[in-house]
Scaffold this motif. Sequence first.
Motif, PDB file in Angstrom:
ATOM      1  N   ASN A 178      82.467  18.399  81.485  1.00 21.06           N
ATOM      2  CA  ASN A 178      82.342  19.820  81.807  1.00 21.06           C
ATOM      3  C   ASN A 178      83.440  20.647  81.149  1.00 21.06           C
ATOM      4  O   ASN A 178      83.205  21.795  80.743  1.00 21.06           O
ATOM      5  CB  ASN A 178      82.379  20.030  83.316  1.00 21.06           C
ATOM      6  N   THR A 179      84.630  20.064  81.023  1.00 28.06           N
ATOM      7  CA  THR A 179      85.731  20.795  80.393  1.00 28.06           C
ATOM      8  C   THR A 179      85.378  21.177  78.964  1.00 28.06           C
ATOM      9  O   THR A 179      85.587  22.323  78.538  1.00 28.06           O
ATOM     10  CB  THR A 179      87.018  19.941  80.405  1.00 28.06           C
ATOM     11  N   PHE A 180      84.806  20.236  78.210  1.00 27.17           N
ATOM     12  CA  PHE A 180      84.443  20.540  76.823  1.00 27.17           C
ATOM     13  C   PHE A 180      83.231  21.480  76.747  1.00 27.17           C
ATOM     14  O   PHE A 180      83.129  22.289  75.820  1.00 27.17           O
ATOM     15  CB  PHE A 180      84.196  19.249  76.042  1.00 27.17           C
ATOM     16  N   ILE A 181      82.344  21.394  77.706  1.00 26.32           N
ATOM     17  CA  ILE A 181      81.214  22.334  77.741  1.00 26.32           C
ATOM     18  C   ILE A 181      81.721  23.752  77.989  1.00 26.32           C
ATOM     19  O   ILE A 181      81.307  24.706  77.311  1.00 26.32           O
ATOM     20  CB  ILE A 181      80.204  21.921  78.828  1.00 26.32           C
ATOM     21  N   TYR A 182      82.634  23.911  78.942  1.00 25.86           N
ATOM     22  CA  TYR A 182      83.199  25.231  79.237  1.00 25.86           C
ATOM     23  C   TYR A 182      83.950  25.795  78.024  1.00 25.86           C
ATOM     24  O   TYR A 182      83.889  27.004  77.749  1.00 25.86           O
ATOM     25  CB  TYR A 182      84.144  25.161  80.441  1.00 25.86           C
ATOM     26  N   MET A 183      84.651  24.923  77.301  1.00 26.49           N
ATOM     27  CA  MET A 183      85.365  25.381  76.108  1.00 26.49           C
ATOM     28  C   MET A 183      84.385  25.888  75.050  1.00 26.49           C
ATOM     29  O   MET A 183      84.658  26.860  74.340  1.00 26.49           O
ATOM     30  CB  MET A 183      86.218  24.247  75.538  1.00 26.49           C
ATOM     31  N   GLY A 184      83.232  25.236  74.958  1.00 30.58           N
ATOM     32  CA  GLY A 184      82.209  25.697  74.022  1.00 30.58           C
ATOM     33  C   GLY A 184      81.693  27.079  74.373  1.00 30.58           C
ATOM     34  O   GLY A 184      81.531  27.943  73.510  1.00 30.58           O
TER      35      GLY A 184
END
Length: 432
Positions: A178-184
């Motif tokens: 989720n952290t990398f999805i939010y960064m996207g």
Amino acid sequence: MEEAIRINEKDKRVKRVEGYRWIVWIVLAAVYVFVTFHRMAAGVVKTDLEEAFNIGAAQFATLGSMYFYAYFIMQIPSGILADKFGPKKTVASFSLLAAVGSIIFGLASNIMIAYLGRFMVGIGVSVVFICLIKIQSRWFYAKNFALMVGFAGVAANVGAVLAQTPLVIATGTFGWRNTFIYMGVAMVVFAVLVVLLVKDDPTDMGLPGMDELEGRPAVTSAIKVGEALRSVMSNKRTWIISLTYIGLYTGYVVLLGTFGVSYLITTYGMSTIQAANMIMVAVIGSAVSSLLVGYISDKIKKRKSIVVSLSLVTLLCWIVFVYVKMPVSMLMPFLFIMGFVMSCFTMCWTVANEVNDRRYSGIATGVVNCIGFAGAAVVPVLMGKILDAYQSMPALGYQKAYFVLIVLVAVSTAASFFTHETKATNVYAERK
């Protein structure tokens, strides 16, 4: 009377340039924060990635290096895009690609999809730094070039800080996916801000450009790509500063983004968050260096002496870090100093621009970055293979793996002695 009105009007336009340039710079610098976050993030989530995809150190290093392979192949094209089409269009479009790549990485069900996501991120963010340097050359005075590169270094280190302890906390709260999805998603927002706020040159707003304000011949984007590449790549000074850059920058990436945290965990028995805190101290040292070294260099108008002296200390720091197990109480000040001196690689960008035709600032920066990222892509993979071979003796494995890096840093330190002293001016015309 008319003369006074004309002078007053010019002063207002100059002040408008000097004010709006910071809006342009801050937007691109914010995007650059994402660049370094993604660059350094893999090392902190190493355990999560190894468990999620059932991989060892070599495959983990390959996963991390997918970013650098992409970045490597895009550096010269990035310079061409920045010089020919301008930073605004280039950064906005490629940031969207990076956003998609980050989301794919977060959703990856297997290692091959993770490779793809990481590679897309690398392609997408590869243009940002060169475009930022291009913007600085078009919106800021030449006398402040090294200082502005230092400010860019601060933005880079903000991203590196976020990829240490804050990332550990975020992954603990939201999970690494989720952290990398939010960064996207966040990158999409900043791509929109680039479209709305960034201008490639003051003249795009009907304001006087730096060429006019500094009384120099105007530079346009109407360059001939073949001629530009020949100019930069036939210049031996470009290759000397690139060779200086490769070891310094590869070491920076290995410490802050690949094996720094895991090395401290293995060697000193630290927890992940303790090791990340230690590496964050090196990031802070790097941030301080980015500003201070650039400022001092501009002030004393020296480049070579700074690069040589800090390269030598960097080499010494690497030898001590790998072969001397110091008391934990000494690690924090030591890593601050190590982070400070190794960041002298930022001066390489300045020198590259000053030894080449200033019309080709994007391409010159791209060539240097291309060499540096080749090292950052290949060396961690070699180190990972060595670590896998010494799984039963990890401490010895790290010493042998880091020896590869130390040799490269030594080569770069030797090259620094042949760096051309520009005295903080563009010396392209004197190259012969």
